[in-house]
Design an enzyme around this catalytic site. Sequence first.
Site, PDB file in Angstrom:
ATOM      1  CG  LEU A  13      -2.020   7.261 -23.815  1.00  0.00           C
ATOM      2  CD1 LEU A  13      -1.646   5.780 -23.729  1.00  0.00           C
ATOM      3  CD2 LEU A  13      -1.109   8.080 -22.915  1.00  0.00           C
ATOM      4  CB  ALA A  73       1.170  -5.298 -15.749  1.00  0.00           C
ATOM      5  CE1 TYR A 123      -2.408  -3.084  -8.335  1.00  0.00           C
ATOM      6  CE2 TYR A 123      -2.747  -5.119  -7.124  1.00  0.00           C
ATOM      7  CZ  TYR A 123      -2.035  -4.380  -8.041  1.00  0.00           C
ATOM      8  OH  TYR A 123      -0.951  -4.942  -8.676  1.00  0.00           O
ATOM      9  CE  LYS A 139      -2.944  -3.748 -11.930  1.00  0.00           C
ATOM     10  NZ  LYS A 139      -2.020  -3.403 -13.014  1.00  0.00           N
ATOM     11  CE1 TYR A 194     -11.356  -0.900 -25.689  1.00  0.00           C
ATOM     12  CE2 TYR A 194     -10.011  -0.501 -27.633  1.00  0.00           C
ATOM     13  CZ  TYR A 194     -10.834  -0.037 -26.612  1.00  0.00           C
ATOM     14  OH  TYR A 194     -11.142   1.303 -26.566  1.00  0.00           O
ATOM     15  CB  THR A 232       7.631  -9.826  -8.966  1.00  0.00           C
ATOM     16  OG1 THR A 232       6.717 -10.744  -9.587  1.00  0.00           O
ATOM     17  CG2 THR A 232       8.956  -9.868  -9.702  1.00  0.00           C
TER      18      THR A 232
HETATM   19  P1  NAD Z   1       5.815   0.375  -9.423  1.00  0.00           P
HETATM   20  O1  NAD Z   1       4.982   1.232  -8.522  1.00  0.00           O
HETATM   21  O2  NAD Z   1       7.258   0.228  -9.136  1.00  0.00           O
HETATM   22  O3  NAD Z   1       5.659   0.865 -10.924  1.00  0.00           O
HETATM   23  C1  NAD Z   1       4.468   1.390 -11.447  1.00  0.00           C
HETATM   24  C2  NAD Z   1       4.827   2.605 -12.302  1.00  0.00           C
HETATM   25  O4  NAD Z   1       3.615   3.126 -12.876  1.00  0.00           O
HETATM   26  C3  NAD Z   1       5.468   3.730 -11.505  1.00  0.00           C
HETATM   27  O5  NAD Z   1       6.670   4.140 -12.114  1.00  0.00           O
HETATM   28  C4  NAD Z   1       4.437   4.844 -11.521  1.00  0.00           C
HETATM   29  O6  NAD Z   1       4.991   6.132 -11.460  1.00  0.00           O
HETATM   30  C5  NAD Z   1       3.714   4.563 -12.827  1.00  0.00           C
HETATM   31  N1  NAD Z   1       2.361   5.118 -12.896  1.00  0.00           N
HETATM   32  C6  NAD Z   1       1.355   4.951 -12.007  1.00  0.00           C
HETATM   33  N2  NAD Z   1       0.271   5.636 -12.421  1.00  0.00           N
HETATM   34  C7  NAD Z   1       0.604   6.238 -13.588  1.00  0.00           C
HETATM   35  C8  NAD Z   1      -0.101   7.090 -14.494  1.00  0.00           C
HETATM   36  N3  NAD Z   1      -1.370   7.466 -14.289  1.00  0.00           N
HETATM   37  N4  NAD Z   1       0.556   7.521 -15.599  1.00  0.00           N
HETATM   38  C9  NAD Z   1       1.837   7.153 -15.837  1.00  0.00           C
HETATM   39  N5  NAD Z   1       2.555   6.355 -15.021  1.00  0.00           N
HETATM   40  C10 NAD Z   1       1.935   5.912 -13.902  1.00  0.00           C
HETATM   41  O7  NAD Z   1       5.110  -1.063  -9.454  1.00  0.00           O
HETATM   42  P2  NAD Z   1       5.629  -2.432 -10.085  1.00  0.00           P
HETATM   43  O8  NAD Z   1       5.833  -3.386  -9.000  1.00  0.00           O
HETATM   44  O9  NAD Z   1       6.708  -2.166 -11.058  1.00  0.00           O
HETATM   45  O10 NAD Z   1       4.323  -2.897 -10.873  1.00  0.00           O
HETATM   46  C11 NAD Z   1       4.199  -2.706 -12.271  1.00  0.00           C
HETATM   47  C12 NAD Z   1       2.917  -3.344 -12.771  1.00  0.00           C
HETATM   48  O11 NAD Z   1       2.915  -4.749 -12.465  1.00  0.00           O
HETATM   49  C13 NAD Z   1       1.665  -2.762 -12.111  1.00  0.00           C
HETATM   50  O12 NAD Z   1       0.652  -2.659 -13.079  1.00  0.00           O
HETATM   51  C14 NAD Z   1       1.295  -3.787 -11.068  1.00  0.00           C
HETATM   52  O13 NAD Z   1      -0.085  -3.801 -10.805  1.00  0.00           O
HETATM   53  C15 NAD Z   1       1.764  -5.085 -11.727  1.00  0.00           C
HETATM   54  N6  NAD Z   1       2.082  -6.110 -10.707  1.00  0.00           N
HETATM   55  C16 NAD Z   1       3.237  -6.051  -9.983  1.00  0.00           C
HETATM   56  C17 NAD Z   1       3.489  -7.020  -9.021  1.00  0.00           C
HETATM   57  C18 NAD Z   1       4.750  -7.044  -8.211  1.00  0.00           C
HETATM   58  O14 NAD Z   1       4.918  -7.935  -7.355  1.00  0.00           O
HETATM   59  N7  NAD Z   1       5.702  -6.164  -8.427  1.00  0.00           N
HETATM   60  C19 NAD Z   1       2.541  -8.039  -8.781  1.00  0.00           C
HETATM   61  C20 NAD Z   1       1.361  -8.029  -9.516  1.00  0.00           C
HETATM   62  C21 NAD Z   1       1.147  -7.070 -10.489  1.00  0.00           C
END
Ligand code: NAD
Length: 315
Positions: A61, A114, A145, A149, A159, A175
């Site tokens: 990055l 996250a 997964y 995490k 870090y 969520t």
């Molecule tokens: P989502 O799948 O809608 O969004 C994840 C995004 O990450 C996507 O847009 C995807 O294209 C992008 N992505 C994945 N791998 C990538 C990579 N290598 N490089 C660049 N982009 C990449 O999921 P979300 O529900 O919005 O979840 C977002 C974060 O929150 C995640 O880390 C997830 O683990 C965490 N989370 C979400 C929930 C929930 O209920 N929505 C619960 C627990 C944790």
Amino acid sequence: MRVLITGAAGFLGSHLAERFLTEGHAVIGMDNFLTGAEDNLFPLQDDDLFHFIKQDVTKYLYLAGEVDGVLHFASPASPIDYLKLPIQTLKVGSLGTHKALGLALAKGARFMLASTSEVYGDPQVHPQPEDYRGHVNPVGPRGVYDEAKRFAEALTMAYHRCHDLDVRIARIFNTYGPRMRLDDGRVISNFLVQALQGGPLTVYGEGDQTRSFCYVDDMVEGLYRLFLSDVTEPVNLGNPAEFSINELAETVQCVVGRELEIEKQTLPTDDPQVRQPDISRARELLAWEPAVELEEGLSRSLPYFRERLQTRTGE
Ligand code: NAD
Ligand code: UDP
């Protein structure tokens, strides 16, 4: 502030980006559209303070200029997504977190991860407080997964300890809300789509397993408060109101105003039997708790699902 949000084209990332923009901050969104959608960026793109970079965050990055915050949200999040994309899920949680932490360190930025309730696995302590260490099957299908995490949390704390990086860890519980993918396979998106199509609702197993569902606006408020706080230990964010999947199915029928058939399907391997956040820490340290009840949140989500479905199928 100027912040980088990885996963900005996803459900939560796009809402979070919108919140930072609303507060007057500049946002760089990064995503490779693995599970996200370009449509989620439309509400952000007209804002001069928003800039998007299409990139895989597991690769090196580079960002020019100052960055005050790196919020690492990129990762498949729905069980059907991470079961289909096991290696990408492990890579974005490990290599992607490493790259995002490295960037935060280089820029002297605050880092937020996250994380997820899945670090508790199929929990044997209920509700789950942050000091519960979890019950995860590392070699089961969900392990890709959960363990990614858990590794991401460990790396974040390393870090913090070794480089004095300023870190935040949000353990996010289920969520829901507008901008979820219609076919992401999560229970609320499945049920809302199925209900709008006249059913049946697919209940996995006996439907007595429980989840605690948080509306997205509440979650974004909690995430924003956590980012601005000085809390470096993990914080559970979620709605403590717990429902069985059968109760959710009933509530969805009330909201949609239709009685629907229930179709029982096989319970996925290692599907957690219960899940409910203990949010004492968030209440005490962030003065945060969810305000939107399930029925209200489902009603607010419904128009989005209806419109998307109409666009997709003309239904
Ligand atoms: P989502 O799948 O809608 O969004 C994840 C995004 O990450 C996507 O847009 C995807 O294209 C992008 N992505 C994945 N791998 C990538 C990579 N290598 N490089 C660049 N982009 C990449 O999921 P979300 O529900 O919005 O979840 C977002 C974060 O929150 C995640 O880390 C997830 O683990 C965490 N989370 C979400 C929930 C929930 O209920 N929505 C619960 C627990 C944790
Ligand atoms: N589930 C269900 N029907 C569906 C989708 C999911 O009964 O159509 C169940 C699933 O088995 C789990 C719960 O609903 O017990 C929540 O599943 P989801 O995929 O939303 O997320 P999880 O909390 O398991 O990560």
